[in-house]
Design a protein around this motif. Sequence first.
Motif, PDB file in Angstrom:
ATOM      1  N   GLY A  11     -52.058  -6.706 -35.234  1.00 40.06           N
ATOM      2  CA  GLY A  11     -51.307  -7.840 -35.748  1.00 40.06           C
ATOM      3  C   GLY A  11     -51.461  -9.049 -34.865  1.00 40.06           C
ATOM      4  N   TRP A  12     -51.093  -8.915 -33.621  1.00 37.37           N
ATOM      5  CA  TRP A  12     -51.220 -10.018 -32.667  1.00 37.37           C
ATOM      6  C   TRP A  12     -52.571  -9.992 -31.946  1.00 37.37           C
ATOM      7  CZ3 TRP A  12     -52.039  -8.506 -27.651  1.00 37.37           C
ATOM      8  CH2 TRP A  12     -51.709  -7.183 -27.347  1.00 37.37           C
ATOM      9  N   ALA A  13     -53.300  -8.898 -32.062  1.00 37.53           N
ATOM     10  CA  ALA A  13     -54.601  -8.770 -31.407  1.00 37.53           C
ATOM     11  C   ALA A  13     -55.455  -7.771 -32.171  1.00 37.53           C
ATOM     12  CB  ALA A  13     -54.436  -8.318 -29.957  1.00 37.53           C
ATOM     13  N   LYS A  14     -56.755  -7.961 -32.098  1.00 35.75           N
ATOM     14  CA  LYS A  14     -57.710  -7.016 -32.676  1.00 35.75           C
ATOM     15  C   LYS A  14     -58.475  -6.377 -31.513  1.00 35.75           C
ATOM     16  CE  LYS A  14     -58.273  -9.476 -37.062  1.00 35.75           C
ATOM     17  NZ  LYS A  14     -57.177 -10.440 -36.801  1.00 35.75           N
ATOM     18  N   ILE A  15     -58.157  -5.133 -31.223  1.00 40.68           N
ATOM     19  CA  ILE A  15     -58.703  -4.441 -30.064  1.00 40.68           C
ATOM     20  C   ILE A  15     -60.104  -3.939 -30.403  1.00 40.68           C
ATOM     21  CG2 ILE A  15     -58.345  -2.611 -28.389  1.00 40.68           C
ATOM     22  CD1 ILE A  15     -56.240  -4.870 -28.349  1.00 40.68           C
ATOM     23  N   ASP A  16     -61.072  -4.340 -29.631  1.00 39.91           N
ATOM     24  CA  ASP A  16     -62.480  -4.075 -29.915  1.00 39.91           C
ATOM     25  C   ASP A  16     -62.844  -2.661 -29.492  1.00 39.91           C
ATOM     26  OD1 ASP A  16     -65.163  -4.169 -30.408  1.00 39.91           O
ATOM     27  OD2 ASP A  16     -65.609  -5.799 -29.004  1.00 39.91           O
ATOM     28  N   THR A  17     -62.513  -1.692 -30.337  1.00 49.32           N
ATOM     29  CA  THR A  17     -62.774  -0.298 -30.015  1.00 49.32           C
ATOM     30  C   THR A  17     -64.244   0.072 -30.171  1.00 49.32           C
ATOM     31  OG1 THR A  17     -62.196   0.306 -32.297  1.00 49.32           O
ATOM     32  CG2 THR A  17     -60.443   0.424 -30.639  1.00 49.32           C
ATOM     33  N   GLY A  18     -65.027  -0.778 -30.820  1.00 53.67           N
ATOM     34  CA  GLY A  18     -66.440  -0.488 -31.004  1.00 53.67           C
ATOM     35  C   GLY A  18     -67.343  -1.011 -29.911  1.00 53.67           C
ATOM     36  N   ARG A  19     -66.768  -1.646 -28.909  1.00 51.95           N
ATOM     37  CA  ARG A  19     -67.602  -2.275 -27.875  1.00 51.95           C
ATOM     38  C   ARG A  19     -68.449  -1.279 -27.089  1.00 51.95           C
ATOM     39  NH1 ARG A  19     -64.992  -6.920 -24.216  1.00 51.95           N
ATOM     40  NH2 ARG A  19     -64.494  -7.575 -26.349  1.00 51.95           N
ATOM     41  N   PRO A  20     -67.934  -0.098 -26.737  1.00 50.60           N
ATOM     42  CA  PRO A  20     -68.807   0.831 -25.994  1.00 50.60           C
ATOM     43  C   PRO A  20     -70.087   1.170 -26.737  1.00 50.60           C
ATOM     44  CG  PRO A  20     -66.519   1.535 -25.855  1.00 50.60           C
ATOM     45  CD  PRO A  20     -66.561   0.428 -26.867  1.00 50.60           C
ATOM     46  N   ALA A  21     -70.009   1.336 -28.073  1.00 52.07           N
ATOM     47  CA  ALA A  21     -71.206   1.673 -28.840  1.00 52.07           C
ATOM     48  C   ALA A  21     -72.204   0.524 -28.850  1.00 52.07           C
ATOM     49  CB  ALA A  21     -70.814   2.038 -30.269  1.00 52.07           C
ATOM     50  N   ARG A  22     -71.691  -0.717 -28.798  1.00 53.96           N
ATOM     51  CA  ARG A  22     -72.583  -1.869 -28.854  1.00 53.96           C
ATOM     52  C   ARG A  22     -73.148  -2.243 -27.497  1.00 53.96           C
ATOM     53  NH1 ARG A  22     -68.097  -4.169 -30.975  1.00 53.96           N
ATOM     54  NH2 ARG A  22     -68.218  -5.822 -29.400  1.00 53.96           N
ATOM     55  N   THR A  23     -72.313  -2.155 -26.452  1.00 49.39           N
ATOM     56  CA  THR A  23     -72.705  -2.719 -25.159  1.00 49.39           C
ATOM     57  C   THR A  23     -72.751  -1.702 -24.031  1.00 49.39           C
ATOM     58  OG1 THR A  23     -70.453  -3.277 -24.410  1.00 49.39           O
ATOM     59  CG2 THR A  23     -71.553  -4.865 -25.871  1.00 49.39           C
ATOM     60  N   GLY A  24     -72.173  -0.518 -24.240  1.00 46.39           N
ATOM     61  CA  GLY A  24     -72.139   0.484 -23.184  1.00 46.39           C
ATOM     62  C   GLY A  24     -70.930   0.396 -22.281  1.00 46.39           C
ATOM     63  N   THR A  25     -70.133  -0.656 -22.429  1.00 37.11           N
ATOM     64  CA  THR A  25     -68.916  -0.804 -21.624  1.00 37.11           C
ATOM     65  C   THR A  25     -67.740  -1.075 -22.542  1.00 37.11           C
ATOM     66  OG1 THR A  25     -69.332  -3.171 -21.296  1.00 37.11           O
ATOM     67  CG2 THR A  25     -70.123  -1.664 -19.585  1.00 37.11           C
ATOM     68  N   ALA A  26     -66.557  -0.662 -22.119  1.00 34.89           N
ATOM     69  CA  ALA A  26     -65.366  -0.803 -22.949  1.00 34.89           C
ATOM     70  C   ALA A  26     -64.716  -2.169 -22.772  1.00 34.89           C
ATOM     71  CB  ALA A  26     -64.359   0.291 -22.596  1.00 34.89           C
ATOM     72  N   GLU A  27     -63.961  -2.569 -23.794  1.00 36.01           N
ATOM     73  CA  GLU A  27     -63.144  -3.778 -23.672  1.00 36.01           C
ATOM     74  C   GLU A  27     -62.082  -3.555 -22.601  1.00 36.01           C
ATOM     75  OE1 GLU A  27     -60.582  -6.942 -26.369  1.00 36.01           O
ATOM     76  OE2 GLU A  27     -60.909  -4.937 -27.160  1.00 36.01           O
ATOM     77  N   ALA A  28     -61.726  -4.620 -21.891  1.00 35.20           N
ATOM     78  CA  ALA A  28     -60.605  -4.585 -20.959  1.00 35.20           C
ATOM     79  C   ALA A  28     -59.542  -5.561 -21.445  1.00 35.20           C
ATOM     80  CB  ALA A  28     -61.055  -4.951 -19.547  1.00 35.20           C
ATOM     81  N   VAL A  29     -58.324  -5.364 -20.983  1.00 35.05           N
ATOM     82  CA  VAL A  29     -57.203  -6.205 -21.382  1.00 35.05           C
ATOM     83  C   VAL A  29     -56.963  -7.248 -20.297  1.00 35.05           C
ATOM     84  CG1 VAL A  29     -54.773  -6.244 -22.037  1.00 35.05           C
ATOM     85  CG2 VAL A  29     -56.179  -4.240 -22.587  1.00 35.05           C
ATOM     86  N   ASN A  78     -67.818 -16.716 -12.736  1.00 36.34           N
ATOM     87  CA  ASN A  78     -66.737 -17.688 -12.562  1.00 36.34           C
ATOM     88  C   ASN A  78     -65.863 -17.367 -11.346  1.00 36.34           C
ATOM     89  OD1 ASN A  78     -65.170 -19.912 -13.177  1.00 36.34           O
ATOM     90  ND2 ASN A  78     -64.773 -19.276 -15.289  1.00 36.34           N
ATOM     91  N   ILE A  79     -65.055 -18.330 -10.950  1.00 43.18           N
ATOM     92  CA  ILE A  79     -64.189 -18.211  -9.782  1.00 43.18           C
ATOM     93  C   ILE A  79     -63.202 -17.050  -9.961  1.00 43.18           C
ATOM     94  CG2 ILE A  79     -62.425 -19.391  -8.405  1.00 43.18           C
ATOM     95  CD1 ILE A  79     -63.794 -22.058  -9.338  1.00 43.18           C
ATOM     96  N   ASP A  80     -63.131 -16.192  -8.971  1.00 42.72           N
ATOM     97  CA  ASP A  80     -62.220 -15.035  -8.934  1.00 42.72           C
ATOM     98  C   ASP A  80     -62.512 -13.996 -10.016  1.00 42.72           C
ATOM     99  OD1 ASP A  80     -60.829 -16.050  -6.737  1.00 42.72           O
ATOM    100  OD2 ASP A  80     -59.307 -17.035  -7.975  1.00 42.72           O
ATOM    101  N   ASN A  81     -63.681 -14.042 -10.634  1.00 39.88           N
ATOM    102  CA  ASN A  81     -63.963 -13.177 -11.782  1.00 39.88           C
ATOM    103  C   ASN A  81     -64.656 -11.883 -11.353  1.00 39.88           C
ATOM    104  OD1 ASN A  81     -64.276 -12.184 -14.345  1.00 39.88           O
ATOM    105  ND2 ASN A  81     -65.730 -13.728 -15.020  1.00 39.88           N
ATOM    106  N   GLY A  82     -63.906 -11.024 -10.677  1.00 39.12           N
ATOM    107  CA  GLY A  82     -64.448  -9.731 -10.299  1.00 39.12           C
ATOM    108  C   GLY A  82     -64.820  -8.889 -11.500  1.00 39.12           C
ATOM    109  N   PHE A  83     -64.023  -8.988 -12.568  1.00 41.42           N
ATOM    110  CA  PHE A  83     -64.326  -8.251 -13.796  1.00 41.42           C
ATOM    111  C   PHE A  83     -65.685  -8.657 -14.357  1.00 41.42           C
ATOM    112  CE2 PHE A  83     -64.397  -8.374 -18.439  1.00 41.42           C
ATOM    113  CZ  PHE A  83     -64.252  -7.034 -18.737  1.00 41.42           C
ATOM    114  N   GLY A  84     -65.931  -9.954 -14.446  1.00 40.97           N
ATOM    115  CA  GLY A  84     -67.199 -10.432 -14.978  1.00 40.97           C
ATOM    116  C   GLY A  84     -68.383  -9.996 -14.133  1.00 40.97           C
ATOM    117  N   ALA A  85     -68.198  -9.949 -12.826  1.00 48.42           N
ATOM    118  CA  ALA A  85     -69.265  -9.483 -11.945  1.00 48.42           C
ATOM    119  C   ALA A  85     -69.583  -8.019 -12.198  1.00 48.42           C
ATOM    120  CB  ALA A  85     -68.873  -9.688 -10.481  1.00 48.42           C
ATOM    121  N   ALA A  86     -68.544  -7.203 -12.384  1.00 46.63           N
ATOM    122  CA  ALA A  86     -68.762  -5.791 -12.667  1.00 46.63           C
ATOM    123  C   ALA A  86     -69.485  -5.597 -13.994  1.00 46.63           C
ATOM    124  CB  ALA A  86     -67.425  -5.042 -12.683  1.00 46.63           C
ATOM    125  N   MET A  87     -69.153  -6.425 -14.989  1.00 45.58           N
ATOM    126  CA  MET A  87     -69.827  -6.321 -16.285  1.00 45.58           C
ATOM    127  C   MET A  87     -71.299  -6.743 -16.179  1.00 45.58           C
ATOM    128  SD  MET A  87     -67.763  -5.061 -18.560  1.00 45.58           S
ATOM    129  CE  MET A  87     -67.461  -3.959 -17.183  1.00 45.58           C
TER     130      MET A  87
END
Length: 258
Positions: free
Chosen positions: A41-59, A236-245
Motif C-alpha cells: 500500500g505505502w510501498a512496493k517491496i521488490d521481492t524479485g530483485r535477487p533473481a534479476r541482480t543477484g542481491t536483495a533489496e534493502a530497506v 556517494n557520501i557515507d554510502n557504505g550500502f552502495g559500495a557493497a552493492m
Amino acid sequence: MQLDPESAFDERPESSASQASPGAAGPRGFAGAGDGYRDLGWAKIDTGRPARTGTAEAVYAAGKTPGQVVGALAALRAAHPGRVAVATRCDDACTAAVREAFGDDVLVESGVCAVGAFPDAETGLLAVVCAGTSDLPVAREAEIVARANGIDTRLVADVGVAGLHRLLDKVAELREAACVIVVAGMDGALPSVVAGLVAAPVVAVPTSVGYGAAFGGLAPLLTMLNSCSPGVTVVNIDNGFGAAMAASRMLGMKAAQS
C-alpha cells in the motif's frame, strides 16, 4: 506489547498487502505486470530483485516509521526466508521496533539492522578498509551488507594516510582481496594510495567526517573523483550500502567469468 511483523504489513492508508498476481515469466527474472513485488500500500517491496541482480533489496529506514521498516523487513523475509533482510540508517526507535519484532534474529550495528542468519560466503574476498575510526560506521555498513549477500568480507580499520606505515603493514593482506572498498573522510586520499598498491577493483566511499572545509564529505568526494590512480570507482557520501552493492556486482562478474 510484542510487535507482530505481519501486522506491520497493514500500516498504510488503503489497499491489500497481498502478493500481486503473477504473470508470464520474462528474461532475467522479469515477469508479467505486477509480479515480482509485494504491494504494502505505502510501498512496493521488490521481492524479485535477487533473481534479476543477484542481491536483495534493502530497506532505507530514514524517513520511514518504525512500523513501516518492520513491515518491509517482514515482507523481504517472507519472500526469501533464507536471505538476510537488511535495513540501513536505522535510528534508536527503529532499532527498538525491529528488535521487538524479530528478537534474537537481529544483528544491530552502525545503524544497520540485519534480520536472519548470515549465509556462508559464496564469493570474495572483499576487503573493507577505513581510514580512521570515525569512518567505521560507514565501513561497517558496507561490511554487514556485503556479508548479508554472501560475500567473504574482511575489515581493515584505522590505516589512514596520516600514519601510512599502518597501511603498508596490511598490503599483503589487501592483495589477497578480489575487490577493495576504501572508506575515508577528511582529505579522502586513502583510496588513491590503495589503488596504487593493489590490482583488485577499488570502490571509494567518501564520508562526512572532517572539519569545516571538508564540507560534509564534499572535499573527500572531489578528491576521490580526481584520483590520480586510474580506475577508482566512487560512490556517494557515507554510502557504505552502495559500495557493497558495487563490489557485489564486480565479484559476481568475476565469478561468472571464472
